[in-house]
Design an enzyme around this catalytic site. Structure first.
Site, PDB file in Angstrom:
ATOM      1  N   ALA A 144      48.803  27.383  33.854  1.00 26.84           N
ATOM      2  CA  ALA A 144      49.078  28.773  34.246  1.00 26.84           C
ATOM      3  C   ALA A 144      50.005  29.460  33.245  1.00 26.84           C
ATOM      4  O   ALA A 144      50.764  30.357  33.599  1.00 26.84           O
ATOM      5  CB  ALA A 144      49.670  28.824  35.650  1.00 26.84           C
TER       6      ALA A 144
ATOM      7  N   LYS B 196      53.859  35.605  21.419  1.00 26.19           N
ATOM      8  CA  LYS B 196      52.742  36.387  21.957  1.00 26.19           C
ATOM      9  C   LYS B 196      53.126  37.341  23.091  1.00 26.19           C
ATOM     10  O   LYS B 196      52.665  38.478  23.120  1.00 26.19           O
ATOM     11  CB  LYS B 196      51.635  35.455  22.461  1.00 26.19           C
ATOM     12  CG  LYS B 196      50.899  34.722  21.364  1.00 26.19           C
ATOM     13  CD  LYS B 196      49.733  33.956  21.955  1.00 26.19           C
ATOM     14  CE  LYS B 196      49.063  33.081  20.929  1.00 26.19           C
ATOM     15  NZ  LYS B 196      47.807  32.500  21.426  1.00 26.19           N
TER      16      LYS B 196
ATOM     17  N   ASP C 231      42.093  36.014  22.126  1.00 23.53           N
ATOM     18  CA  ASP C 231      42.004  34.640  22.632  1.00 23.53           C
ATOM     19  C   ASP C 231      40.885  34.473  23.665  1.00 23.53           C
ATOM     20  O   ASP C 231      40.179  33.460  23.670  1.00 23.53           O
ATOM     21  CB  ASP C 231      43.336  34.196  23.242  1.00 23.53           C
ATOM     22  CG  ASP C 231      44.367  33.836  22.175  1.00 23.53           C
ATOM     23  OD1 ASP C 231      43.963  33.478  21.057  1.00 23.53           O
ATOM     24  OD2 ASP C 231      45.574  33.919  22.478  1.00 23.53           O
TER      25      ASP C 231
ATOM     26  N   ARG D 245      46.939  26.467  11.645  1.00 24.78           N
ATOM     27  CA  ARG D 245      45.743  26.349  10.816  1.00 24.78           C
ATOM     28  C   ARG D 245      45.148  27.710  10.489  1.00 24.78           C
ATOM     29  O   ARG D 245      44.155  27.815   9.782  1.00 24.78           O
ATOM     30  CB  ARG D 245      44.683  25.476  11.522  1.00 24.78           C
ATOM     31  CG  ARG D 245      45.090  24.012  11.693  1.00 24.78           C
ATOM     32  CD  ARG D 245      45.463  23.393  10.357  1.00 24.78           C
ATOM     33  NE  ARG D 245      45.751  21.966  10.441  1.00 24.78           N
ATOM     34  CZ  ARG D 245      46.916  21.433  10.796  1.00 24.78           C
ATOM     35  NH1 ARG D 245      47.928  22.207  11.133  1.00 24.78           N
ATOM     36  NH2 ARG D 245      47.072  20.118  10.824  1.00 24.78           N
ATOM     37  N   SER D 246      45.747  28.787  10.986  1.00 22.42           N
ATOM     38  CA  SER D 246      45.193  30.125  10.735  1.00 22.42           C
ATOM     39  C   SER D 246      45.136  30.477   9.250  1.00 22.42           C
ATOM     40  O   SER D 246      44.133  31.047   8.797  1.00 22.42           O
ATOM     41  CB  SER D 246      45.975  31.185  11.513  1.00 22.42           C
ATOM     42  OG  SER D 246      45.707  31.043  12.884  1.00 22.42           O
TER      43      SER D 246
ATOM     44  N   TYR E 147      43.755  21.271  20.046  1.00 21.56           N
ATOM     45  CA  TYR E 147      42.901  20.827  18.932  1.00 21.56           C
ATOM     46  C   TYR E 147      43.568  19.757  18.076  1.00 21.56           C
ATOM     47  O   TYR E 147      43.015  19.315  17.071  1.00 21.56           O
ATOM     48  CB  TYR E 147      42.403  22.007  18.096  1.00 21.56           C
ATOM     49  CG  TYR E 147      43.483  22.810  17.419  1.00 21.56           C
ATOM     50  CD1 TYR E 147      43.985  23.951  18.030  1.00 21.56           C
ATOM     51  CD2 TYR E 147      43.994  22.436  16.194  1.00 21.56           C
ATOM     52  CE1 TYR E 147      44.972  24.702  17.424  1.00 21.56           C
ATOM     53  CE2 TYR E 147      44.985  23.177  15.578  1.00 21.56           C
ATOM     54  CZ  TYR E 147      45.473  24.305  16.202  1.00 21.56           C
ATOM     55  OH  TYR E 147      46.460  25.046  15.596  1.00 21.56           O
TER      56      TYR E 147
ATOM     57  N   THR F  21      51.707  33.662  17.130  1.00 18.81           N
ATOM     58  CA  THR F  21      51.558  32.416  17.871  1.00 18.81           C
ATOM     59  C   THR F  21      52.892  32.083  18.533  1.00 18.81           C
ATOM     60  O   THR F  21      53.826  32.894  18.507  1.00 18.81           O
ATOM     61  CB  THR F  21      50.992  31.298  16.956  1.00 18.81           C
ATOM     62  OG1 THR F  21      50.731  30.150  17.758  1.00 18.81           O
ATOM     63  CG2 THR F  21      51.955  30.925  15.831  1.00 18.81           C
TER      64      THR F  21
ATOM     65  N   GLY G 219      50.282  31.287  29.136  1.00 20.37           N
ATOM     66  CA  GLY G 219      49.577  32.369  28.462  1.00 20.37           C
ATOM     67  C   GLY G 219      48.132  32.007  28.147  1.00 20.37           C
ATOM     68  O   GLY G 219      47.231  32.848  28.256  1.00 20.37           O
ATOM     69  N   ALA G 220      47.906  30.756  27.777  1.00 21.13           N
ATOM     70  CA  ALA G 220      46.545  30.334  27.431  1.00 21.13           C
ATOM     71  C   ALA G 220      45.637  30.403  28.657  1.00 21.13           C
ATOM     72  O   ALA G 220      44.478  30.823  28.565  1.00 21.13           O
ATOM     73  CB  ALA G 220      46.568  28.918  26.869  1.00 21.13           C
TER      74      ALA G 220
HETATM   75  P1  ATR Z   1      51.045  28.363  27.143  1.00 24.07           P
HETATM   76  O1  ATR Z   1      51.576  29.751  27.309  1.00 24.07           O
HETATM   77  O2  ATR Z   1      50.794  27.981  25.712  1.00 24.07           O
HETATM   78  O3  ATR Z   1      49.838  28.094  28.000  1.00 24.07           O
HETATM   79  P2  ATR Z   1      53.181  27.185  28.788  1.00 24.07           P
HETATM   80  O4  ATR Z   1      53.541  28.443  29.453  1.00 24.07           O
HETATM   81  O5  ATR Z   1      54.302  26.324  28.291  1.00 24.07           O
HETATM   82  O6  ATR Z   1      52.245  27.350  27.536  1.00 24.07           O
HETATM   83  O7  ATR Z   1      52.265  26.331  29.763  1.00 24.07           O
HETATM   84  C1  ATR Z   1      52.077  24.980  29.637  1.00 24.07           C
HETATM   85  C2  ATR Z   1      51.234  24.522  30.811  1.00 24.07           C
HETATM   86  O8  ATR Z   1      51.193  23.092  30.828  1.00 24.07           O
HETATM   87  C3  ATR Z   1      51.807  24.965  32.151  1.00 24.07           C
HETATM   88  O9  ATR Z   1      50.736  25.295  32.998  1.00 24.07           O
HETATM   89  C4  ATR Z   1      52.550  23.715  32.599  1.00 24.07           C
HETATM   90  O10 ATR Z   1      52.739  23.618  33.997  1.00 24.07           O
HETATM   91  P3  ATR Z   1      54.033  24.278  34.701  1.00 24.07           P
HETATM   92  O11 ATR Z   1      53.701  25.706  34.908  1.00 24.07           O
HETATM   93  O12 ATR Z   1      54.186  23.526  35.959  1.00 24.07           O
HETATM   94  O13 ATR Z   1      55.177  24.073  33.751  1.00 24.07           O
HETATM   95  C5  ATR Z   1      51.601  22.654  32.126  1.00 24.07           C
HETATM   96  N1  ATR Z   1      52.249  21.348  32.063  1.00 24.07           N
HETATM   97  C6  ATR Z   1      53.272  20.966  31.256  1.00 24.07           C
HETATM   98  N2  ATR Z   1      53.609  19.686  31.501  1.00 24.07           N
HETATM   99  C7  ATR Z   1      52.796  19.237  32.501  1.00 24.07           C
HETATM  100  C8  ATR Z   1      52.644  17.987  33.201  1.00 24.07           C
HETATM  101  N3  ATR Z   1      53.417  16.925  32.926  1.00 24.07           N
HETATM  102  N4  ATR Z   1      51.693  17.896  34.149  1.00 24.07           N
HETATM  103  C9  ATR Z   1      50.917  18.963  34.440  1.00 24.07           C
HETATM  104  N5  ATR Z   1      51.006  20.158  33.811  1.00 24.07           N
HETATM  105  C10 ATR Z   1      51.926  20.300  32.856  1.00 24.07           C
END
Ligand code: ATR
Length: 280
Positions: A135, A71, A108, A21-22, A225, A67, A137-138
């Site tokens: 945990a 990143k 961010d 959406r940017s 979002y 994005t 990047g966000a």
């Molecule tokens: P981003 O960098 O955009 O934050 P990411 O690194 O893919 O994306 O992180 C996704 C987050 O959703 C992670 O914290 C992930 O947990 P894991 O570190 O255990 O993978 C979390 N996540 C994904 N599926 C999940 C689920 N079914 N239950 C709980 N947490 C989940």
């Protein structure tokens, strides 16, 4: 020297990029502030990221946003990285400087904190125990923003414990970690809950969480979002807490990037929110 001759070019690199959406946000502002230019979606395969970034000055781009999935990797392809982007471990905005160098920034954290204070003016991180789920990047940008805003206590929980632990080690003693199984109890006494996991996003199951122990005065923020109201936010609303959707963070992180490129700090307005919401 920039040779954009008044016409401003910027964009967002992602793979895929169609969902972003940017362009809608930045083109709305270019139009609103009568600045001649365009902000384009750039579909860039991961293996071509370095070449694409290097092409920015040659094409007279002012810079770009980054994005998923670019990143983190962009950190090693820019010429300079701001201290904030370094701490977060990711770049979400590149500015081409006068000499054609690429400056890697990250807005961010700024966007997240601004979305909170926009929704609840006067909200203070220092006065609230904060709980962050996830945990990736966000999560790193949310934790960084909360610490810089004065948070004293951040409880971090992630399905994979070691990833939460790694963030706590990087950011210091105000971040404590708990097992994912403890997530319902971890909400006791908290003033803010933030979901940065992918749970609740379109196509994903909702976040599995009981809000019973969360104080009713708390803020519940979801960085997702799409949909605008996740099941978590609907649950928060029914609980009596204050829901904050992910669109605020998206709109607010765009402000300083637009300012860097054009010299104008744009405003987040109800009209902009309606314009973006209409496309969701
Ligand atoms: P981003 O960098 O955009 O934050 P990411 O690194 O893919 O994306 O992180 C996704 C987050 O959703 C992670 O914290 C992930 O947990 P894991 O570190 O255990 O993978 C979390 N996540 C994904 N599926 C999940 C689920 N079914 N239950 C709980 N947490 C989940």
């Amino acid at each position: 020297m920039h040779t954009h001759s008044g016409f401003r070019l910027a964009g967002v690199m992602g793979w895929p990029i169609a969902h972003s959406r940017s362009p809608r946000i930045h083109n709305f502002w270019l139009n609103q502030y009568a600045i001649e230019g365009v902000y384009v979606p750039l579909a860039i395969e991961p293996v071509k990221l370095e070449d694409a970034l290097r092409a920015l000055p040659r094409l007279n781009f002012l810079g770009c946003n980054l994005t998923i999935p670019h990143k983190e990797r962009a950190l090693s392809f820019v010429d300079e990285v701001t201290p904030e982007a370094r701490r977060i471990g990711a770049v979400n905005c590149v500015v081409v400087d006068e000499a054609g160098k690429l400056i890697g920034k990250n807005y961010d954290a700024y966007g997240f904190i601004s979305s909170l204070t926009d929704a609840v003016p006067g909200w203070q991180a220092a006065r609230n125990s904060c709980v962050v789920f996830g945990a990736g990047g966000a999560a790193r940008s949310v934790v960084c923003g909360l610490i810089d805003a004065g948070a004293q206590e951040i409880r971090l929980l992630n399905r994979t414990f070691d990833r939460a632990r790694a963030i706590a080690l990087d950011f210091g003693s105000c971040v404590s970690t708990f097992a994912w199984e403890e997530r319902h109890e971890a909400l006791a006494g908290a003033g803010l809950l933030v979901n940065t996991t992918s749970q609740g996003m379109v196509g994903q199951p909702p976040l599995d969480i009981k809000l019973d122990l969360l104080p009713k005065s708390a803020l519940v923020a979801d960085i997702v979002y799409a949909p605008l109201e996740t099941q978590l936010l609907a649950q928060a609303r029914r609980h009596g807490a204050i829901p904050i959707d992910g669109l605020g963070m998206l709109m607010h992180q765009a402000r300083p990037a637009f300012r860097d490129w054009t010299g104008v700090m744009p405003q987040v307005t109800a009209e902009l929110r309606r314009w973006i919401t209409a496309s969701l």
